[in-house]
Design a protein around this motif. Structure first.
Motif, PDB file in Angstrom:
ATOM      1  N   PHE A   1      -8.978   9.658   1.647  1.00 22.19           N
ATOM      2  CA  PHE A   1      -9.742   8.847   1.733  1.00 22.19           C
ATOM      3  C   PHE A   1     -10.920   8.153   1.508  1.00 22.19           C
ATOM      4  CE2 PHE A   1      -9.059   6.263   5.422  1.00 22.19           C
ATOM      5  CZ  PHE A   1      -9.765   5.099   5.153  1.00 22.19           C
TER       6      PHE A   1
ATOM      7  N   ILE B   1      -5.601   2.009  -7.400  1.00 23.36           N
ATOM      8  CA  ILE B   1      -6.234   3.175  -6.719  1.00 23.36           C
ATOM      9  C   ILE B   1      -6.558   4.324  -8.550  1.00 23.36           C
ATOM     10  CG2 ILE B   1      -5.234   5.715  -6.275  1.00 23.36           C
ATOM     11  CD1 ILE B   1      -3.339   3.884  -4.525  1.00 23.36           C
TER      12      ILE B   1
ATOM     13  N   TRP C   1       0.804  -1.196  -0.044  1.00 20.77           N
ATOM     14  CA  TRP C   1      -0.082   0.320  -0.114  1.00 20.77           C
ATOM     15  C   TRP C   1       0.877   1.441   0.030  1.00 20.77           C
ATOM     16  CZ3 TRP C   1      -5.417   0.126   0.303  1.00 20.77           C
ATOM     17  CH2 TRP C   1      -6.398  -0.965   0.302  1.00 20.77           C
TER      18      TRP C   1
ATOM     19  N   ILE D   1     -10.010   4.476  -2.842  1.00 19.99           N
ATOM     20  CA  ILE D   1      -9.907   2.725  -3.240  1.00 19.99           C
ATOM     21  C   ILE D   1     -10.623   2.618  -3.439  1.00 19.99           C
ATOM     22  CG2 ILE D   1      -9.173   1.112  -1.797  1.00 19.99           C
ATOM     23  CD1 ILE D   1      -6.894   3.451  -1.786  1.00 19.99           C
TER      24      ILE D   1
ATOM     25  N   LEU E   1      -7.510  10.881  -2.043  1.00 24.41           N
ATOM     26  CA  LEU E   1      -7.714   9.355  -2.470  1.00 24.41           C
ATOM     27  C   LEU E   1      -8.470   8.543  -2.848  1.00 24.41           C
ATOM     28  CD1 LEU E   1      -4.956   7.430  -2.985  1.00 24.41           C
ATOM     29  CD2 LEU E   1      -5.109   7.206  -1.470  1.00 24.41           C
TER      30      LEU E   1
ATOM     31  N   TRP F   1       2.712   5.879  -6.551  1.00 21.42           N
ATOM     32  CA  TRP F   1       1.199   6.945  -7.392  1.00 21.42           C
ATOM     33  C   TRP F   1       1.940   8.814  -7.870  1.00 21.42           C
ATOM     34  CZ3 TRP F   1      -3.638   8.797  -5.252  1.00 21.42           C
ATOM     35  CH2 TRP F   1      -5.022   9.329  -6.916  1.00 21.42           C
TER      36      TRP F   1
END
Length: 503
Positions: A207, A264, A105, A251, A249, A112
């Motif tokens: 996120f 992602i 992760w 997921i 972000l 990224w």
């Protein structure tokens, strides 16, 4: 549960690991594209997804045309075992997607972040090159410039040229409006993520989790429950903060009976949502697949004799610009929509539109290099035996060695396969282009898992289509793919003309 092989999303020596979602049947097109456009390696697929490794930057990645969405891969592994274990154990297995390998992760976030930072640096360099530093001007320079501007303005008003300038400015603004909002949204999204990823231990990262569940897991948990379980595990493991409305972000998790995939999204807006298409007709990924199969070369004459809103020609002209494109249709409304699309995309001078019948094209025999078309079908288009006239006219204008690429309904494909040119009504309930009535269609003025190669299963599917599709006149089948249009299926079929008619 026994340990299973996993595919980590960390950056390998040869590049980063990505995957794209694709419409069913478009996987072979996407596999070809990532190899050709991105020099991708380790290319493999599972139904609806293509995985690959590439060193390409975001500017190249966003050029993918046959993909729906692009993701940076965190992990891919065998499906969760839900058949003989308790609900509590399944919850534990979902949490292990995060807790068993937190490094994958963190590596994915780092990869990224590097992609986004590199893209931001390139944007700054481009802007600097486009806007060089201005020299310091003196007071006299400013006075002279103002005086000259006033004189030029008076001359323009006298000659009426200011009206033309205003019109040009409005057209430019109209085209720009389609891109501004999209680019702004993506830029803000990337800036937020880079800023959050820079924070110590990534504690400031916000996120949300998007989840899709199908098969056995969907009978035990809803997507919302899986998302909530995953979100809690991420907060506990990394200290991230949940934000369902405007996260840095997102997921993505997809769980089914075949695989578990976590990734992602690289871009907030799907790749399949083309900024240059004002009014959508045929899905852009299907249109691009049709054009790519035609193998268009510079200088070719490409015709879409049933162009509708012009989506196929738009996709082709964007990818292969040095070509003469002509779109024909009998519908006023379709041609008006096509013209609006061409204007919005800045291609109105690249593609010529004609209002003519597909069975009476004003073109000499053997004058066209490539024909690409979406043959209308559904309740509104009971073509029946008229499909024979359509194909005969296409065959007439196509030169020897030229190619025809068609999108055919299952019924049209069966008619060609079996040689049944009867007038039996079509069974398809869905129409995806054009105006109602066969007369309106034909008569102007009417008022009514593999790795480096495509899998054997895909090849077998394509070969099965070819084996069952006999030649039509001088046309012989070259390639055939069954694809999904949503609620119905269709066939992308390629034919080549071997000899002149009558020989």
């Amino acid at each position: 549960m026994a340990a299973v092989p996993t595919d980590s999303g960390s950056r390998p020596a040869a590049g980063a690991r990505f995957f794209c979602t694709a419409g069913r049947g478009l996987e072979p097109f996407l596999m070809r594209e990532v190899r050709a456009r991105l020099a991708a390696t380790q290319v493999e697929y599972i139904s609806g997804k293509v995985f690959f490794t590439t060193c390409s930057d975001l500017n190249m990645l966003k050029k993918l045309k046959s993909a729906e969405r692009l993701f940076l891969l965190i992990k891919k592994q065998f499906p969760l075992n839900v058949s003989s274990v308790s609900k509590g154990k399944i919850l534990s297995e979902i949490q292990r997607l995060i807790n068993d390998d937190p490094e994958s992760w963190l590596n994915a976030i780092s990869t990224w972040k590097n992609l986004l930072e590199l893209d931001a640096k390139k944007d700054k360099l481009f802007q600097r090159a486009a806007n060089p530093p201005k020299r310091k001007v003196e007071e006299n320079d400013i006075i002279n410039a103002k005086k000259l501007k006033t004189e030029q303005s008076q001359e323009l008003q006298e000659s009426g040229e200011c009206l033309l300038e205003k019109q040009t400015e409005e057209e430019t603004q109209e085209q720009g409006d389609f891109f501004t909002e999209r680019e702004k949204s993506q830029e803000e999204f990337q800036n937020d993520v880079v800023k959050a990823a820079d924070a110590k231990n990534q504690k400031d990262l916000t996120f949300r989790v998007s989840c899709r569940c199908s098969g056995a897991i969907a009978k035990t948990f809803t997507a919302q429950e899986v998302g909530r379980i995953t979100g809690i595990a991420l907060m506990k493991q990394f200290g991230w903060k949940a934000d369902l409305r405007n996260p840095n972000l997102e997921i993505f998790i997809h769980l089914n009976d075949i695989y578990s995939v976590v990734g992602i999204p690289v871009f907030r807006i799907p790749l399949a949502s083309r900024a240059y298409i004002k009014t959508a007709g045929l899905r852009s990924t299907i249109a691009w697949a049709l054009a790519s199969l035609a193998e268009i070369q510079a200088g070719a004459f490409v015709l879409d004799p049933m162009c509708g809103l012009g989506t196929i020609l738009l996709e082709a002209a964007k990818e292969w610009p040095d070509v003469y494109y002509v779109g024909a249709d009998v519908s006023d409304s379709q041609l008006l929509g096509a013209y609006d699309n061409l204007k919005a995309a800045g291609l109105k001078n690249k593609i010529e539109l004609l209002q003519v019948s597909v069975i009476d094209l004003p073109l000499p025999s053997e004058s066209v290099d490539i024909i690409i078309s979406d043959i209308p079908f559904g309740k509104k288009f009971k073509l029946g035996e008229d499909i024979k006239s359509i194909l005969q006219e296409m065959e007439r204008v196509l030169h020897v060695g030229g190619a025809i690429v068609l999108l055919l309904s299952e019924e049209h494909h069966r008619r060609l396969k079996d040689g049944e040119q009867s007038s039996i009504p079509l069974n398809s309930k869905d129409s995806h282009t054009g105006e109602p009535s066969i007369k309106k269609c034909l008569k102007p003025g009417g008022k009514t898992g593999t790795s480096e190669t495509v899998s054997s299963s895909l090849e077998a599917s394509s070969q099965e289509c070819l084996d069952k599709t006999p030649p039509f006149g001088s046309l012989v089948p070259v390639e055939c793919h069954k694809v999904s249009l949503g609620r119905t299926d269709a066939f992308i079929c390629k034919y080549r003309k071997l000899h002149s008619l009558g020989l």
